[in-house]
Design a protein around this motif. Structure first.
Motif, mmCIF file in Angstrom:
data_model
loop_
_atom_site.group_PDB
_atom_site.id
_atom_site.type_symbol
_atom_site.label_atom_id
_atom_site.label_comp_id
_atom_site.label_asym_id
_atom_site.label_seq_id
_atom_site.Cartn_x
_atom_site.Cartn_y
_atom_site.Cartn_z
ATOM 1 N N PRO A 145 -14.492 3.899 -8.342
ATOM 2 C CA PRO A 145 -13.817 5.155 -8.671
ATOM 3 C C PRO A 145 -13.044 5.768 -7.184
ATOM 4 O O PRO A 145 -12.327 5.717 -7.014
ATOM 5 N N ASN A 146 -14.208 6.534 -6.695
ATOM 6 C CA ASN A 146 -14.643 7.028 -5.809
ATOM 7 C C ASN A 146 -13.576 6.276 -4.195
ATOM 8 O O ASN A 146 -13.399 7.160 -3.887
ATOM 9 N N ARG A 147 -14.535 5.352 -4.920
ATOM 10 C CA ARG A 147 -14.601 5.172 -3.361
ATOM 11 C C ARG A 147 -14.029 4.227 -2.920
ATOM 12 O O ARG A 147 -13.242 3.533 -2.032
ATOM 13 N N LEU A 148 -13.201 3.705 -3.724
ATOM 14 C CA LEU A 148 -11.951 2.912 -3.188
ATOM 15 C C LEU A 148 -10.084 3.386 -3.897
ATOM 16 O O LEU A 148 -9.819 4.638 -3.586
ATOM 17 N N VAL A 149 -9.328 2.943 -2.449
ATOM 18 C CA VAL A 149 -8.380 3.563 -1.929
ATOM 19 C C VAL A 149 -7.320 3.213 -3.507
ATOM 20 O O VAL A 149 -7.119 1.879 -3.721
ATOM 21 N N ARG A 150 -6.351 4.345 -3.348
ATOM 22 C CA ARG A 150 -5.492 4.076 -4.465
ATOM 23 C C ARG A 150 -4.004 4.687 -3.568
ATOM 24 O O ARG A 150 -4.169 5.891 -3.173
ATOM 25 N N VAL A 151 -3.166 4.242 -3.366
ATOM 26 C CA VAL A 151 -2.050 4.775 -2.977
ATOM 27 C C VAL A 151 -0.946 5.340 -3.771
ATOM 28 O O VAL A 151 -1.222 4.313 -5.398
ATOM 29 N N PRO A 152 -0.379 5.763 -3.512
ATOM 30 C CA PRO A 152 0.839 6.332 -4.434
ATOM 31 C C PRO A 152 1.656 5.072 -4.656
ATOM 32 O O PRO A 152 2.483 4.292 -3.733
ATOM 33 N N ALA A 153 2.275 5.774 -6.037
ATOM 34 C CA ALA A 153 3.121 4.581 -6.671
ATOM 35 C C ALA A 153 3.963 4.473 -6.315
ATOM 36 O O ALA A 153 4.761 3.157 -5.697
ATOM 37 N N ASP A 154 4.681 4.863 -5.299
ATOM 38 C CA ASP A 154 6.273 4.918 -3.900
ATOM 39 C C ASP A 154 5.659 4.927 -2.933
ATOM 40 O O ASP A 154 6.862 5.450 -1.982
ATOM 41 N N LEU A 155 4.891 4.477 -2.501
ATOM 42 C CA LEU A 155 4.052 4.680 -0.744
ATOM 43 C C LEU A 155 5.199 3.422 -0.319
ATOM 44 O O LEU A 155 5.936 3.921 0.662
ATOM 45 N N TRP A 156 5.888 2.201 -0.654
ATOM 46 C CA TRP A 156 6.232 1.237 -0.524
ATOM 47 C C TRP A 156 7.970 1.464 0.054
ATOM 48 O O TRP A 156 8.488 1.264 1.044
ATOM 49 N N GLN A 157 8.155 2.731 -1.105
ATOM 50 C CA GLN A 157 9.541 2.993 -0.184
ATOM 51 C C GLN A 157 9.878 4.383 0.648
ATOM 52 O O GLN A 157 11.106 4.834 1.270
ATOM 53 N N HIS A 158 8.301 4.820 1.459
ATOM 54 C CA HIS A 158 8.542 5.425 2.728
ATOM 55 C C HIS A 158 7.800 5.008 3.842
ATOM 56 O O HIS A 158 7.684 6.105 4.640
ATOM 57 N N THR A 159 7.483 3.656 3.638
ATOM 58 C CA THR A 159 6.577 3.555 5.063
ATOM 59 C C THR A 159 7.386 2.450 5.398
ATOM 60 O O THR A 159 8.403 1.910 5.077
ATOM 61 N N ALA A 160 7.140 2.339 7.113
ATOM 62 C CA ALA A 160 7.259 1.793 7.428
ATOM 63 C C ALA A 160 6.509 0.037 8.178
ATOM 64 O O ALA A 160 7.013 -1.185 8.087
ATOM 65 N N ARG A 161 5.334 0.339 6.834
ATOM 66 C CA ARG A 161 4.193 -1.217 7.095
ATOM 67 C C ARG A 161 4.704 -1.380 5.584
ATOM 68 O O ARG A 161 3.906 -0.590 4.822
ATOM 69 N N VAL A 162 5.609 -2.379 5.247
ATOM 70 C CA VAL A 162 5.398 -2.922 4.157
ATOM 71 C C VAL A 162 4.728 -4.256 3.854
ATOM 72 O O VAL A 162 5.236 -5.269 4.467
ATOM 73 N N ASP A 163 3.738 -3.769 3.726
ATOM 74 C CA ASP A 163 2.396 -5.545 4.023
ATOM 75 C C ASP A 163 1.996 -5.060 2.145
ATOM 76 O O ASP A 163 1.874 -3.621 0.909
ATOM 77 N N PHE A 164 0.267 -5.123 2.181
ATOM 78 C CA PHE A 164 -0.502 -4.971 0.959
ATOM 79 C C PHE A 164 -1.334 -3.967 0.642
ATOM 80 O O PHE A 164 -1.388 -3.579 0.385
ATOM 81 N N THR A 165 -0.683 -3.036 1.898
ATOM 82 C CA THR A 165 -1.255 -1.056 1.897
ATOM 83 C C THR A 165 -0.245 -0.776 1.657
ATOM 84 O O THR A 165 -0.832 0.253 0.791
ATOM 85 N N ALA A 166 0.477 -0.954 1.163
ATOM 86 C CA ALA A 166 1.462 -0.562 0.414
ATOM 87 C C ALA A 166 2.303 -0.412 -1.095
ATOM 88 O O ALA A 166 2.671 0.239 -2.133
ATOM 89 N N TRP A 167 0.735 -1.345 -1.565
ATOM 90 C CA TRP A 167 0.351 -2.171 -3.054
ATOM 91 C C TRP A 167 -0.015 -0.835 -3.597
ATOM 92 O O TRP A 167 -1.376 -0.592 -3.164
#
Length: 652
Positions: free
Chosen positions: A268-290
């Motif tokens: 749980p500490n090693r895995l990266v988790r992104v905010p649920a709404d990141l895809w709405q604020h980033t210009a990189r809309v790909d798997f990194t925004a999931w």
């Protein structure tokens, strides 16, 4: 004071010592040696590790002192360089060269050799299948330009017992490298007598630099500092007598807890988790925004088993063609962890590959390339496959989802529920079997793209292929670009020609259907459409197939095709031809070219035809079918020819 004179002819201090000569040779030929090491090293590791390993091998080739000069290999004029090359080759011939404390290290960056073309990717895969002596033999032929006898002599000096066998194995790479590498010890000089091969994609001195995961790196640094502070506190407590109690852990009954399995507690500490709404604020809309989704995304034990399965690939690790099975190159991102049809499934992403872990018997780890994805190619992932049914996890930016039969373009699409992105079991089907596959029709949220719908087709892998369509050319407009295959014309074209796609296997990133000509048929028999279907894989490889769609035909009649970059933006000129029997029974040879084809020539036994073709098509009446040669002439005078048709086109 007397003036001192300096003898300019006197050698510099130490210039005659072998170690100084070796250093000068290493600096002078550093790039050449590093490229030699990179090609000779194992090709089954990631490019970052190979770049560092190649530089390390060359830098270790310079010893602290040389007691004597190494005997030069016959034919080499520089004994210092000969000795360095031997040391580099011997390092690469080790099964797994050990890491050294003085090896190059890079903090916070990933290094990649330049992206190559399809031939470079083929050569990379071929090198990975060879043993160390054969890779060394190829490196000597391709990088050093040695003849076969010279390369055999160097290999023997490096400790290879069967140099001739290594050279024979290396000779098979000529096609992949795009050069002729003669086999055996009796080959010609140079690289099979051919021009010097282009190995620019195998140059560890010309690298691209990308950062590692910045947030994860910051967390690691913070953790190291915390551990360091705790370590100092513990040492201080010991020095001040805090440990005077002599009772053992057994006496107190409070012994240390057993160590958890590798990766279990830390997952749980090693895995990266992104905010649920990141895809709405980033210009990189790909798997990194999931974001991380699923009902078991906090299950440390499950996540630990998934990360351990990736960090320690085993018999249950399956990889799609062209996908590396090595451990993750960066801290993985958690995309999903939940129970799907009674099985625990975890989906991870390391910036280059997707890893789907299925828990329990019959499960395992499935890996697939997913680098350079976008809003469409990162639109869905297959989470579970049972028979011909699949369950998808859709991207967070997918607002609406539907399914439709590819062979029924006039039938309305069916709505598909997807709570939290997970769809119910959906019919699949192979796109290329002409029996009608079910494809996904997804619509993006207006936050990322307004009125944007696209099609995805399951090809049996983790990531479905993106379907696109290029309409017929317009003489008064520039060449058109591929567009989404959701319009009526695109759906009709895919319904008729989809099963002629050249590649319908896992690992295909995009399939494009290009209608490059429309031909009126003789004797008022209607019209035929000429299409070129292109399949591009995640690895950069691709293939194309031309086909003609006839009014009376039940399916597309493929007229040629093969690997390469035909029908792509890098090679937009094409020609196709086929035999056709009219409803009245007359035999015709039909031919068509793309927008830049101005003339078509046909040569048969005892006859020929050479005509200008304003509409880029040609129909020649013949009494019987014979072997012919068809060529197209472009507006600049260049001649192009199609591949031989794989089957004749005719009315059923």
């Amino acid at each position: 004071m007397a003036e001192r004179t300096v003898d300019s002819a006197a050698p510099a201090r130490g210039a005659g010592r072998p170690v100084v000569q070796a250093e000068a040779a290493l600096v002078r030929h550093y790039r050449r040696l590093v490229r030699l090491a990179y090609v000779a090293l194992p090709a089954d590791r990631d490019r970052h590790s190979r770049v560092l390993a190649a530089h390390s091998a060359v830098q270790r080739a310079l010893p602290s002192r040389w007691a004597r000069r190494c005997a030069p290999v016959p034919g080499d004029e520089d004994p210092a360089y000969t000795a360095l090359r031997l040391r580099v080759l011997r390092d690469g011939l080790r099964p797994r060269p050990a890491r050294r404390l003085l090896a190059p290290r890079v903090w916070g960056l990933r290094l990649f050799t330049p992206h190559g073309g399809e031939q470079d990717a083929a050569l990379e895969h071929a090198l990975a299948a060879l043993d160390a002596p054969a890779r060394a033999a190829f490196a000597l032929r391709a990088v050093e330009g040695l003849s076969a006898p010279e390369a055999a002599e160097v290999l023997r000096h490096a400790g290879v017992q069967q140099a001739e066998r290594a050279l024979d194995a290396a000779a098979g790479l000529g096609g992949a490298a795009g050069v002729a590498v003669a086999g055996g010890v009796g080959g010609a000089g140079g690289v099979g007598g051919a021009a010097e091969p282009d190995l620019s994609a195998f140059d560890p001195c010309a690298v691209r630099v990308q950062p590692t995961d910045l947030l994860s790196r910051r967390r690691r640094l913070t953790a190291v500092l915390v551990v360091g502070v705790l370590g100092l506190g513990t040492a201080a407590a010991v020095l001040t007598g805090a440990g005077t109690d002599t009772r053992t852990d057994t006496d107190t009954g409070t012994g240390p807890a057993p160590a958890p399995p590798v990766g279990a507690a830390a997952a749980p500490n090693r895995l990266v988790r992104v905010p649920a709404d990141l895809w709405q604020h980033t210009a990189r809309v790909d798997f990194t925004a999931w974001p991380a989704r699923g009902d078991r995304r906090e299950d440390a034990a499950l996540l630990g088993r998934a990360t351990t399965a990736w960090e320690r690939p085993g018999p249950q690790t399956r990889a799609e063609p062209g996908t590396d099975t090595a451990p993750p190159i960066a801290p993985p991102r958690l995309l999903y962890a939940g129970t799907v049809d009674g099985a625990a499934v975890v989906l991870l992403y390391d910036g280059q590959r997707l890893a789907r872990y299925t828990d329990g018997s019959g499960g395992g780890l499935d890996l697939a390339r997913a680098d350079d994805s976008d809003v469409t190619t990162a639109g869905a992932v297959v989470l579970r496959r049972r028979g011909t049914s699949v369950r998808y996890l859709l991207a967070p930016w997918v607002e609406a989802a539907e399914t439709r039969r590819i062979d029924r373009p006039d039938t309305p699409a069916q709505a598909l529920d997807h709570p939290d992105g997970l769809t119910p079991a959906t019919p699949g089907g192979v796109l290329t079997d002409c029996r009608g596959a079910t494809v996904l029709q997804l619509r993006s949220s207006p936050v990322v793209a307004e009125k944007h719908a696209f099609l995805l087709a399951d090809l049996g892998g983790l990531v479905p292929a993106h379907l696109t369509y290029t309409p017929p050319p317009d003489r008064n407009q520039p060449a058109r670009s591929p567009r989404e295959a959701t319009g009526p014309d695109a759906l009709q074209a895919w319904a008729r020609a989809g099963c002629a796609a050249p590649d319908g296997t896992p690992g295909v990133k995009q399939l494009n259907l290009w209608a490059f000509a429309v031909q009126p048929l003789p004797q008022n028999a209607g019209s035929a459409s000429w299409v070129c279907l292109r399949a591009d894989r995640w690895t950069g490889e691709g293939s194309a197939a031309t086909a003609v769609l006839l009014p009376a035909a039940q399916g597309p009649q493929r007229t040629g095709g093969g690997p390469g970059r035909s029908c792509s933006r890098f090679e937009q000129d094409t020609v196709g031809w086929a035999w056709w029997r009219s409803p009245q029974g007359t035999e015709f040879l039909l031919a068509a070219g793309s927008r830049r084809v101005t003339r078509l020539t046909v040569k048969g036994p005892g006859w020929s035809t050479d005509r200008p073709v304003p509409d880029h098509t040609l129909a020649v009446e013949r009494p019987a079918r014979t072997d012919v040669q068809v060529e197209g002439v472009l507006d600049g005078g260049t001649r192009i020819g199609p591949q031989r048709p794989s089957q004749s086109a005719g009315a059923p």
